[in-house]
Scaffold this motif. Structure first.
Motif, PDB file in Angstrom:
ATOM      1  N   PRO A 176      -5.506  -9.082   7.228  1.00 36.75           N
ATOM      2  CA  PRO A 176      -5.152  -8.553   6.095  1.00 36.75           C
ATOM      3  C   PRO A 176      -6.713  -8.097   5.156  1.00 36.75           C
ATOM      4  O   PRO A 176      -6.844  -6.981   4.937  1.00 36.75           O
ATOM      5  CB  PRO A 176      -4.325  -9.344   5.380  1.00 36.75           C
ATOM      6  N   ASP A 177      -7.684  -9.129   5.302  1.00 40.15           N
ATOM      7  CA  ASP A 177      -8.846  -8.914   4.609  1.00 40.15           C
ATOM      8  C   ASP A 177      -9.608  -7.900   5.332  1.00 40.15           C
ATOM      9  O   ASP A 177     -10.398  -7.082   4.626  1.00 40.15           O
ATOM     10  CB  ASP A 177      -9.518 -10.197   4.373  1.00 40.15           C
ATOM     11  N   ARG A 178      -9.655  -7.911   6.669  1.00 40.35           N
ATOM     12  CA  ARG A 178     -10.516  -6.921   7.415  1.00 40.35           C
ATOM     13  C   ARG A 178      -9.959  -5.722   7.292  1.00 40.35           C
ATOM     14  O   ARG A 178     -10.748  -4.562   7.035  1.00 40.35           O
ATOM     15  CB  ARG A 178     -10.722  -7.398   8.805  1.00 40.35           C
ATOM     16  N   VAL A 179      -8.668  -5.711   7.297  1.00 39.80           N
ATOM     17  CA  VAL A 179      -8.137  -4.228   7.096  1.00 39.80           C
ATOM     18  C   VAL A 179      -8.124  -3.436   5.785  1.00 39.80           C
ATOM     19  O   VAL A 179      -8.508  -2.336   5.657  1.00 39.80           O
ATOM     20  CB  VAL A 179      -6.495  -4.202   7.643  1.00 39.80           C
ATOM     21  N   ALA A 180      -7.711  -4.417   4.701  1.00 34.04           N
ATOM     22  CA  ALA A 180      -7.904  -3.807   3.258  1.00 34.04           C
ATOM     23  C   ALA A 180      -9.293  -3.457   2.874  1.00 34.04           C
ATOM     24  O   ALA A 180      -9.447  -2.540   2.205  1.00 34.04           O
ATOM     25  CB  ALA A 180      -7.357  -5.081   2.135  1.00 34.04           C
ATOM     26  N   ALA A 181     -10.366  -4.082   3.628  1.00 34.17           N
ATOM     27  CA  ALA A 181     -11.598  -3.743   3.148  1.00 34.17           C
ATOM     28  C   ALA A 181     -11.841  -2.275   3.566  1.00 34.17           C
ATOM     29  O   ALA A 181     -12.980  -1.811   3.059  1.00 34.17           O
ATOM     30  CB  ALA A 181     -12.630  -4.502   3.896  1.00 34.17           C
ATOM     31  N   VAL A 182     -11.317  -1.466   4.287  1.00 34.73           N
ATOM     32  CA  VAL A 182     -11.612  -0.068   4.679  1.00 34.73           C
ATOM     33  C   VAL A 182     -10.850   0.688   3.712  1.00 34.73           C
ATOM     34  O   VAL A 182     -11.086   2.331   3.890  1.00 34.73           O
ATOM     35  CB  VAL A 182     -11.265   0.149   6.095  1.00 34.73           C
ATOM     36  N   THR A 197      -6.757   2.987  -3.568  1.00 36.37           N
ATOM     37  CA  THR A 197      -6.002   3.533  -2.420  1.00 36.37           C
ATOM     38  C   THR A 197      -4.525   3.700  -2.727  1.00 36.37           C
ATOM     39  O   THR A 197      -4.040   2.989  -3.459  1.00 36.37           O
ATOM     40  CB  THR A 197      -6.309   2.773  -0.922  1.00 36.37           C
ATOM     41  N   ARG A 198      -4.196   4.948  -2.197  1.00 35.16           N
ATOM     42  CA  ARG A 198      -2.528   5.087  -2.425  1.00 35.16           C
ATOM     43  C   ARG A 198      -2.027   5.210  -1.111  1.00 35.16           C
ATOM     44  O   ARG A 198      -2.268   5.868  -0.332  1.00 35.16           O
ATOM     45  CB  ARG A 198      -2.387   6.254  -3.248  1.00 35.16           C
ATOM     46  N   GLY A 210      -3.788   0.296  -4.427  1.00 38.65           N
ATOM     47  CA  GLY A 210      -4.791  -0.632  -4.778  1.00 38.65           C
ATOM     48  C   GLY A 210      -5.004  -1.388  -3.435  1.00 38.65           C
ATOM     49  O   GLY A 210      -4.298  -1.556  -2.684  1.00 38.65           O
ATOM     50  N   ARG A 211      -6.140  -1.842  -3.287  1.00 44.18           N
ATOM     51  CA  ARG A 211      -6.699  -2.630  -2.238  1.00 44.18           C
ATOM     52  C   ARG A 211      -5.825  -4.066  -2.245  1.00 44.18           C
ATOM     53  O   ARG A 211      -5.305  -4.662  -1.149  1.00 44.18           O
ATOM     54  CB  ARG A 211      -8.046  -2.982  -1.989  1.00 44.18           C
ATOM     55  N   GLU A 212      -5.549  -4.780  -3.391  1.00 50.60           N
ATOM     56  CA  GLU A 212      -4.896  -5.973  -3.242  1.00 50.60           C
ATOM     57  C   GLU A 212      -3.483  -5.903  -3.040  1.00 50.60           C
ATOM     58  O   GLU A 212      -2.935  -6.819  -2.396  1.00 50.60           O
ATOM     59  CB  GLU A 212      -5.195  -6.551  -4.736  1.00 50.60           C
ATOM     60  N   GLN A 213      -2.672  -4.772  -3.362  1.00 46.74           N
ATOM     61  CA  GLN A 213      -1.524  -4.346  -2.998  1.00 46.74           C
ATOM     62  C   GLN A 213      -1.433  -4.426  -1.638  1.00 46.74           C
ATOM     63  O   GLN A 213      -0.270  -4.680  -0.889  1.00 46.74           O
ATOM     64  CB  GLN A 213      -0.727  -3.487  -3.892  1.00 46.74           C
ATOM     65  N   VAL A 214      -2.345  -3.473  -1.007  1.00 45.49           N
ATOM     66  CA  VAL A 214      -2.334  -3.326   0.355  1.00 45.49           C
ATOM     67  C   VAL A 214      -2.430  -4.585   1.096  1.00 45.49           C
ATOM     68  O   VAL A 214      -1.852  -4.738   2.306  1.00 45.49           O
ATOM     69  CB  VAL A 214      -3.427  -2.331   0.709  1.00 45.49           C
ATOM     70  N   ARG A 215      -3.496  -5.614   0.777  1.00 46.69           N
ATOM     71  CA  ARG A 215      -3.640  -6.786   1.263  1.00 46.69           C
ATOM     72  C   ARG A 215      -2.376  -7.676   1.450  1.00 46.69           C
ATOM     73  O   ARG A 215      -1.854  -8.254   2.150  1.00 46.69           O
ATOM     74  CB  ARG A 215      -4.499  -7.526   0.644  1.00 46.69           C
ATOM     75  N   ALA A 216      -1.697  -7.636   0.337  1.00 46.53           N
ATOM     76  CA  ALA A 216      -0.174  -8.347   0.206  1.00 46.53           C
ATOM     77  C   ALA A 216       0.827  -7.884   1.097  1.00 46.53           C
ATOM     78  O   ALA A 216       1.484  -8.429   1.953  1.00 46.53           O
ATOM     79  CB  ALA A 216       0.054  -8.211  -1.306  1.00 46.53           C
ATOM     80  N   PHE A 217       0.684  -6.320   1.012  1.00 44.48           N
ATOM     81  CA  PHE A 217       1.711  -5.761   2.075  1.00 44.48           C
ATOM     82  C   PHE A 217       1.453  -6.296   3.660  1.00 44.48           C
ATOM     83  O   PHE A 217       2.209  -6.391   4.244  1.00 44.48           O
ATOM     84  CB  PHE A 217       1.489  -4.266   1.872  1.00 44.48           C
ATOM     85  N   LEU A 218       0.025  -6.365   3.929  1.00 40.14           N
ATOM     86  CA  LEU A 218      -0.235  -6.492   5.277  1.00 40.14           C
ATOM     87  C   LEU A 218       0.159  -8.053   5.314  1.00 40.14           C
ATOM     88  O   LEU A 218       0.465  -8.512   6.630  1.00 40.14           O
ATOM     89  CB  LEU A 218      -1.731  -6.241   5.472  1.00 40.14           C
ATOM     90  N   GLN A 219      -0.328  -8.901   4.628  1.00 40.38           N
ATOM     91  CA  GLN A 219       0.419 -10.371   4.633  1.00 40.38           C
ATOM     92  C   GLN A 219       1.869 -10.303   5.038  1.00 40.38           C
ATOM     93  O   GLN A 219       2.018 -11.114   5.994  1.00 40.38           O
ATOM     94  CB  GLN A 219      -0.123 -11.050   3.508  1.00 40.38           C
ATOM     95  N   ARG A 220       2.487  -9.856   4.217  1.00 43.05           N
ATOM     96  CA  ARG A 220       3.999  -9.670   4.584  1.00 43.05           C
ATOM     97  C   ARG A 220       4.476  -9.044   5.684  1.00 43.05           C
ATOM     98  O   ARG A 220       5.202  -9.738   6.662  1.00 43.05           O
ATOM     99  CB  ARG A 220       4.819  -8.864   3.382  1.00 43.05           C
ATOM    100  N   LYS A 221       3.758  -8.077   6.072  1.00 41.25           N
ATOM    101  CA  LYS A 221       4.116  -7.384   7.413  1.00 41.25           C
ATOM    102  C   LYS A 221       3.837  -8.475   8.541  1.00 41.25           C
ATOM    103  O   LYS A 221       4.845  -8.242   9.608  1.00 41.25           O
ATOM    104  CB  LYS A 221       3.095  -6.127   7.545  1.00 41.25           C
ATOM    105  N   ALA A 262     -16.379  10.117   0.140  1.00 38.39           N
ATOM    106  CA  ALA A 262     -17.647  10.452   0.980  1.00 38.39           C
ATOM    107  C   ALA A 262     -18.200   8.971   1.599  1.00 38.39           C
ATOM    108  O   ALA A 262     -19.078   9.178   2.592  1.00 38.39           O
ATOM    109  CB  ALA A 262     -18.640  10.896  -0.098  1.00 38.39           C
ATOM    110  N   GLN A 263     -17.808   7.959   1.096  1.00 36.87           N
ATOM    111  CA  GLN A 263     -18.282   6.644   1.727  1.00 36.87           C
ATOM    112  C   GLN A 263     -17.657   6.277   2.979  1.00 36.87           C
ATOM    113  O   GLN A 263     -17.890   5.129   3.692  1.00 36.87           O
ATOM    114  CB  GLN A 263     -18.473   5.636   0.700  1.00 36.87           C
ATOM    115  N   GLY A 264     -16.645   6.953   3.357  1.00 36.56           N
ATOM    116  CA  GLY A 264     -15.818   6.722   4.651  1.00 36.56           C
ATOM    117  C   GLY A 264     -14.721   5.755   4.314  1.00 36.56           C
ATOM    118  O   GLY A 264     -13.965   5.279   5.449  1.00 36.56           O
ATOM    119  N   LEU A 265     -14.392   5.264   3.106  1.00 38.00           N
ATOM    120  CA  LEU A 265     -13.170   4.233   2.725  1.00 38.00           C
ATOM    121  C   LEU A 265     -12.049   5.454   2.673  1.00 38.00           C
ATOM    122  O   LEU A 265     -12.089   6.648   1.991  1.00 38.00           O
ATOM    123  CB  LEU A 265     -13.502   3.522   1.593  1.00 38.00           C
ATOM    124  N   MET A 266     -10.588   4.837   3.140  1.00 37.86           N
ATOM    125  CA  MET A 266      -9.739   5.762   2.937  1.00 37.86           C
ATOM    126  C   MET A 266      -9.184   5.590   1.594  1.00 37.86           C
ATOM    127  O   MET A 266      -8.680   4.463   1.057  1.00 37.86           O
ATOM    128  CB  MET A 266      -8.731   5.081   4.030  1.00 37.86           C
TER     129      MET A 266
END
Length: 156
Positions: A32-38, A43-44, A54-65, A114-118
């Motif tokens: 989850p940390d590697r994925v959330a970093a992009v 993020t929405r 937001g990145r923190e909610q994405v990280r928590a989502f991925l941990q549950r997933k 522009a920095q390539g972050l989603m």
């Protein structure tokens, strides 16, 4: 200012394919940390019935997933691209804690800064229960080997 995550928009076919493969590799790490970093800090997402912001909610989502989706293996394929956007189709296989296997099919729309972050990720996903002998994704957990067939070659 965040560190750029190449390739950067606007995308060419080659750079869009590279961005898709980098995303596939990250998701197959199940980290989850590697994925959330992009993703951007703000993020929405839309992922089935969840809407992380937001990145923190994405990280928590991925941990549950990945606590629920065991032995997860994913293949992504470029569908379309233009400017800062990429359209992707994907399929992944996993089993639940009862041993039931599934193949999930989906489409994603991505938008990058522009920095390539989603900044945006909108996913539509359908799950199909499968029998173990119907599985098509047979590689050791982690990155899909380059010689393993992609979605089109597998007829998916």
């Amino acid at each position: 200012m965040e560190t750029p995550r190449p390739p950067l928009p606007p995308f060419t076919e080659e750079s869009a394919r590279q961005k898709v493969r980098l995303a596939e590799d990250a998701w197959n790490s199940r980290d989850p940390d590697r994925v959330a970093a992009v993703y951007t800090e703000d993020t929405r997402w839309r992922n089935r019935a969840e809407f992380p912001v937001g990145r923190e909610q994405v990280r928590a989502f991925l941990q549950r997933k990945w606590a629920r989706e065991l032995d997860y293996r994913l293949i992504k394929e470029l569908w379309a691209f233009g400017g800062p956007r990429i359209g992707v189709r994907f399929a992944y296989e996993f089993r639940d804690d009862s041993g039931q296997w599934f193949r999930s099919y989906g489409n994603e729309n991505w938008e990058f800064n522009a920095q390539g972050l989603m900044e945006r990720r909108y996913a539509s996903i359908n799950d199909l229960p499968i029998q173990p002998e119907q599985r098509l994704f047979h590689w050791p957990l982690g990155r899909r080997p380059d010689e393993h067939a992609g979605l089109s070659e597998l007829g998916l």
